[in-house]
Scaffold this active site. Structure first.
Site, PDB file in Angstrom:
ATOM      1  N   ASP A 141      21.944  16.555  -0.939  1.00  0.00           N
ATOM      2  CA  ASP A 141      22.825  15.389  -0.814  1.00  0.00           C
ATOM      3  C   ASP A 141      22.013  14.125  -0.578  1.00  0.00           C
ATOM      4  O   ASP A 141      22.386  13.275   0.244  1.00  0.00           O
ATOM      5  CB  ASP A 141      23.805  15.632   0.350  1.00  0.00           C
ATOM      6  N   LYS A 144      20.800  11.405  -6.459  1.00  0.00           N
ATOM      7  CA  LYS A 144      21.134  12.168  -7.673  1.00  0.00           C
ATOM      8  C   LYS A 144      19.964  12.291  -8.642  1.00  0.00           C
ATOM      9  O   LYS A 144      19.807  13.307  -9.304  1.00  0.00           O
ATOM     10  CB  LYS A 144      22.339  11.534  -8.349  1.00  0.00           C
ATOM     11  N   ASP A 169      26.092  17.952  -3.487  1.00  0.00           N
ATOM     12  CA  ASP A 169      27.184  16.977  -3.389  1.00  0.00           C
ATOM     13  C   ASP A 169      27.144  16.013  -4.574  1.00  0.00           C
ATOM     14  O   ASP A 169      26.139  15.916  -5.288  1.00  0.00           O
ATOM     15  CB  ASP A 169      27.066  16.198  -2.070  1.00  0.00           C
ATOM     16  N   ASN A 170      28.250  15.299  -4.806  1.00  0.00           N
ATOM     17  CA  ASN A 170      28.339  14.184  -5.748  1.00  0.00           C
ATOM     18  C   ASN A 170      28.162  14.551  -7.213  1.00  0.00           C
ATOM     19  O   ASN A 170      27.589  13.788  -7.998  1.00  0.00           O
ATOM     20  CB  ASN A 170      27.329  13.091  -5.358  1.00  0.00           C
ATOM     21  N   GLU A 199      34.644  11.081  -0.813  1.00  0.00           N
ATOM     22  CA  GLU A 199      34.784  10.884   0.640  1.00  0.00           C
ATOM     23  C   GLU A 199      35.667   9.675   0.953  1.00  0.00           C
ATOM     24  O   GLU A 199      35.559   8.615   0.349  1.00  0.00           O
ATOM     25  CB  GLU A 199      33.424  10.728   1.344  1.00  0.00           C
TER      26      GLU A 199
HETATM   27  O1  LIG Z   1      23.052   8.161  -2.649  1.00  0.00           O
HETATM   28  C1  LIG Z   1      23.843   8.994  -2.183  1.00  0.00           C
HETATM   29  N1  LIG Z   1      23.317  10.045  -1.497  1.00  0.00           N
HETATM   30  C2  LIG Z   1      24.093  11.027  -0.982  1.00  0.00           C
HETATM   31  N2  LIG Z   1      25.413  11.026  -1.073  1.00  0.00           N
HETATM   32  C3  LIG Z   1      26.017   9.974  -1.705  1.00  0.00           C
HETATM   33  C4  LIG Z   1      27.433   9.983  -1.755  1.00  0.00           C
HETATM   34  O2  LIG Z   1      28.120  11.015  -1.162  1.00  0.00           O
HETATM   35  C5  LIG Z   1      28.100   8.939  -2.394  1.00  0.00           C
HETATM   36  F1  LIG Z   1      29.451   8.974  -2.426  1.00  0.00           F
HETATM   37  C6  LIG Z   1      27.407   7.889  -3.009  1.00  0.00           C
HETATM   38  C7  LIG Z   1      28.181   6.809  -3.687  1.00  0.00           C
HETATM   39  C8  LIG Z   1      28.915   7.120  -4.827  1.00  0.00           C
HETATM   40  C9  LIG Z   1      29.682   6.124  -5.434  1.00  0.00           C
HETATM   41  C10 LIG Z   1      29.704   4.845  -4.909  1.00  0.00           C
HETATM   42  F2  LIG Z   1      30.455   3.892  -5.490  1.00  0.00           F
HETATM   43  C11 LIG Z   1      28.970   4.544  -3.754  1.00  0.00           C
HETATM   44  C12 LIG Z   1      28.229   5.536  -3.132  1.00  0.00           C
HETATM   45  C13 LIG Z   1      25.986   7.861  -2.957  1.00  0.00           C
HETATM   46  C14 LIG Z   1      25.272   6.717  -3.610  1.00  0.00           C
HETATM   47  C15 LIG Z   1      25.167   6.690  -4.999  1.00  0.00           C
HETATM   48  C16 LIG Z   1      24.551   5.603  -5.625  1.00  0.00           C
HETATM   49  C17 LIG Z   1      24.070   4.552  -4.845  1.00  0.00           C
HETATM   50  F3  LIG Z   1      23.491   3.495  -5.441  1.00  0.00           F
HETATM   51  C18 LIG Z   1      24.171   4.596  -3.446  1.00  0.00           C
HETATM   52  C19 LIG Z   1      24.790   5.672  -2.833  1.00  0.00           C
HETATM   53  C20 LIG Z   1      25.290   8.916  -2.308  1.00  0.00           C
HETATM   54 MG   LIG Z   2      26.849  12.706  -0.868  1.00  0.00          MG
END
Ligand SMILES: O=c1[nH]cnc2c(O)c(F)c(-c3ccc(F)cc3)c(-c3ccc(F)cc3)c12
Ligand SMILES: [Mg+2]
Length: 215
Positions: A141, A144, A169-170, A199
């Site tokens: 997590d 990505k 996750d994600n 979330e």
């Molecule tokens: O980076 C992550 N690590 C772990 N879990 C994450 C998670 O559970 C998320 F929901 C997001 C997310 C997804 C969509 C969005 F709009 C914002 C944030 C991120 C994430 C993705 C891209 C970024 F530029 C910054 C944060 C992460």
């Molecule tokens: Mg996550």
């Protein structure tokens, strides 16, 4: 200087949860996420799915890539026996500092080995520096774009064994398409996708991939 979002969440926990009560810490983080400020914690909806996987697997050796504020580390550690070895790795020093205080408030600091480093540096050291033989379970997590790099590092460092459960996750939001493609088609895993909710959102879809190493 002004507090970061992560520090605001920690303050809310310290002022609204009960010290030494992990469930009250999780509830406070989730209440803040639903009602005040969104944050990228695994959250209550996807968290319930991870809980089920942890209970089913009952890992003695567990690794988490991406601690963030410590929410999923607390979620996982609260289900593990004292004898389990659970390491969580966070690259960002400020997030790691918030996580350390969150984990201490929950009273789980003796059950969680917190490592502040790049996962690419830690994974090759797990056997020698952290006395790991193989991992029973992994939760991915962090970022990505390095999911595939890191699961391949786990493979080449002989940290997976027949039956090791890898959860990520994600898979939908923001999405990890190369990772999903890899675990579903490389032939080394039995992989299933578990659809859920993003979330602290009633509308957006997300999900966890559960991949069991075939050995
Ligand atoms: O980076 C992550 N690590 C772990 N879990 C994450 C998670 O559970 C998320 F929901 C997001 C997310 C997804 C969509 C969005 F709009 C914002 C944030 C991120 C994430 C993705 C891209 C970024 F530029 C910054 C944060 C992460
Ligand atoms: Mg996550």
């Amino acid at each position: 200087s002004a507090m970061s979002k992560e520090q605001r969440v920690l303050q809310y926990v310290q002022q609204n949860a009960s010290r030494g009560d992990p469930d009250s810490v999780l509830a406070a983080v989730d209440k803040f996420g639903w009602e005040t400020e969104w944050a990228m914690n695994l959250g209550d909806v996807k968290g319930a799915i991870l809980d089920r996987f942890v209970k089913e697997t009952a890992p003695q050796t567990m690794l988490e890539l991406g601690t963030y504020m410590g929410y999923s580390a607390i979620r996982i550690a609260r289900l593990l026996p004292e004898t389990a070895k659970f390491m969580t790795v966070e690259f960002d020093q400020e997030n790691a500092a918030v996580a350390r205080e969150m984990i201490e408030f929950a009273g789980l600091q003796n059950r969680i080995i917190q490592i502040t480093s790049d996962t690419a540096d830690v994974i090759p050291q797990l056997k020698t520096k952290y006395d790991v033989e193989t991992l029973d379970m992994v939760f991915i997590d962090h970022w990505k774009d390095v999911y595939v790099r890191d699961i391949k590092l786990l493979e080449t460092n002989k940290l997976l064994r027949k039956g090791t459960v890898v959860v990520a996750d994600n898979i939908i939001k923001p999405g990890a398409p190369e990772y999903a493609e890899y675990v579903r088609t490389c032939g080394k895993y039995d992989s299933t996708f578990h659809e859920s909710r993003f979330e602290y959102s009633n509308d957006d879809i997300d999900g966890l991939e559960k991949s069991v190493f075939r050995g």
